[in-house]
Design a protein around this motif. Sequence first.
Motif, PDB file in Angstrom:
ATOM      1  N   HIS A  91       0.104   0.759   4.197  1.00  0.00           N
ATOM      2  CA  HIS A  91      -1.060   1.429   4.787  1.00  0.00           C
ATOM      3  C   HIS A  91      -1.090   1.252   6.305  1.00  0.00           C
ATOM      4  O   HIS A  91      -0.596   0.259   6.826  1.00  0.00           O
ATOM      5  CB  HIS A  91      -2.349   0.865   4.182  1.00  0.00           C
ATOM      6  CG  HIS A  91      -2.481   1.140   2.716  1.00  0.00           C
ATOM      7  ND1 HIS A  91      -3.083   2.277   2.235  1.00  0.00           N
ATOM      8  CD2 HIS A  91      -2.049   0.451   1.637  1.00  0.00           C
ATOM      9  CE1 HIS A  91      -3.029   2.260   0.905  1.00  0.00           C
ATOM     10  NE2 HIS A  91      -2.410   1.167   0.503  1.00  0.00           N
TER      11      HIS A  91
ATOM     12  N   ASP B 177      -7.020   2.374   5.782  1.00  0.00           N
ATOM     13  CA  ASP B 177      -7.615   1.052   6.005  1.00  0.00           C
ATOM     14  C   ASP B 177      -6.607  -0.016   6.428  1.00  0.00           C
ATOM     15  O   ASP B 177      -6.882  -1.206   6.305  1.00  0.00           O
ATOM     16  CB  ASP B 177      -8.395   0.604   4.762  1.00  0.00           C
ATOM     17  CG  ASP B 177      -7.534   0.596   3.505  1.00  0.00           C
ATOM     18  OD1 ASP B 177      -6.328   0.892   3.604  1.00  0.00           O
ATOM     19  OD2 ASP B 177      -8.081   0.311   2.425  1.00  0.00           O
TER      20      ASP B 177
ATOM     21  N   HIS C  74      -4.668   5.962   1.995  1.00  0.00           N
ATOM     22  CA  HIS C  74      -5.640   6.434   1.010  1.00  0.00           C
ATOM     23  C   HIS C  74      -6.118   7.855   1.333  1.00  0.00           C
ATOM     24  O   HIS C  74      -6.772   8.084   2.363  1.00  0.00           O
ATOM     25  CB  HIS C  74      -6.858   5.513   0.966  1.00  0.00           C
ATOM     26  CG  HIS C  74      -6.557   4.096   0.566  1.00  0.00           C
ATOM     27  ND1 HIS C  74      -6.277   3.737  -0.730  1.00  0.00           N
ATOM     28  CD2 HIS C  74      -6.468   2.960   1.292  1.00  0.00           C
ATOM     29  CE1 HIS C  74      -6.053   2.435  -0.786  1.00  0.00           C
ATOM     30  NE2 HIS C  74      -6.151   1.925   0.429  1.00  0.00           N
TER      31      HIS C  74
ATOM     32  N   HIS D 294      -1.289  -3.987   4.258  1.00  0.00           N
ATOM     33  CA  HIS D 294      -2.375  -3.423   5.063  1.00  0.00           C
ATOM     34  C   HIS D 294      -2.344  -3.987   6.485  1.00  0.00           C
ATOM     35  O   HIS D 294      -3.211  -3.675   7.295  1.00  0.00           O
ATOM     36  CB  HIS D 294      -3.734  -3.701   4.430  1.00  0.00           C
ATOM     37  CG  HIS D 294      -4.075  -2.818   3.263  1.00  0.00           C
ATOM     38  ND1 HIS D 294      -3.443  -2.925   2.041  1.00  0.00           N
ATOM     39  CD2 HIS D 294      -4.984  -1.812   3.127  1.00  0.00           C
ATOM     40  CE1 HIS D 294      -3.972  -2.028   1.203  1.00  0.00           C
ATOM     41  NE2 HIS D 294      -4.889  -1.341   1.836  1.00  0.00           N
TER      42      HIS D 294
HETATM   43 ZN    ZN Z   1      -6.278   0.028   1.034  1.00  0.00          ZN
END
Ligand code: ZN
Length: 289
Positions: free
Chosen positions: A21, A26, A51, A255
Amino acid sequence: MSLPGAGLPDSRAATVDLHAHSTASDGVYAPRDVVRAAHEAGLAAVALTDHDTLGGVPEALATGAELSIRVVPGAELSTRFGDREWHLLALHVADVQGLDDRLAVYREARLARAERIVGRLVELGLPVTLQEILAESGGGSIGRPHVAAVLVRRGYVADFREAFDRWLGAGRPAFVDKELIGLSEACDMIHEAGGLAVLAHPGAYGRRATLEPMVRAGLDGLEVRHPGHAPDDERRLTNIAADFGLVRSGGSDWHGSPDGHRILDSMRVPHEWLEEQDERVAARRADRR
Ligand code: ZN
Ligand code: AMP
Ligand code: FE
Ligand code: FE
């Protein structure tokens, strides 16, 4: 090391990471920095799977071309099948803009949901504003982690874990449902954009009887290797994938924060899995012609 062709990456020995990500949703790092980090980690390929958006993919592809690391264009869709939310990876998307356009309505729903979460938090005595959350999301696809970051910054909670455990997680007082795409429709959208539909981190929910109707709905693959999986999940999911003729995938779900095993290349996914996916993509595209 002195191998024939030294200096070229040996793709056979190399690993790939097919779930990451960026700030397009996020994640902490910009798409270009995710690709740089993947390159520095020595990966042969990285998939950008934000996402409900492919907004970071063009930048990631450009950086991949500069650094000679393969970037797999992707996204992670929030879907519904039966009475559950299932995350679905779109991988190897050819029509990036086309799929992104079709996801715009879900990004708008995420914005409306963030407004409702703000309303709940205010009622609960935790005043936050939608503006703060929008600033945190930086124009990307909005998610609960952006709200969690605001709660931490305001000193209402000590960390992300507390933000989710006390307020934002399922069943907690500031939880608001997300608009979900039907799994079958999501698979069709992905196929129309030339990609593969791969069920993300099914974990303990990934049982044969549960997955069989999902395969009929259009799944091409299973993410068998993921940091959220228990030790026996990968073995069971690998067997199911083989029986149903599904490709395997795996990734760190990075992330950008150093949380546990969710760091790039932590899953050590073999390059052969990517080669199997390439063959499946080619077969799918040949079928559609
Ligand atoms: Zn996420
Ligand atoms: P959303 O897409 O808004 O439903 O937010 C889901 C995202 O929040 C997941 O993809 C994770 O990145 C993050 N998340 C979900 N649960 C937790 C948790 N308990 N602690 C930290 N992050 C979480
Ligand atoms: Fe997920
Ligand atoms: Fe993810």
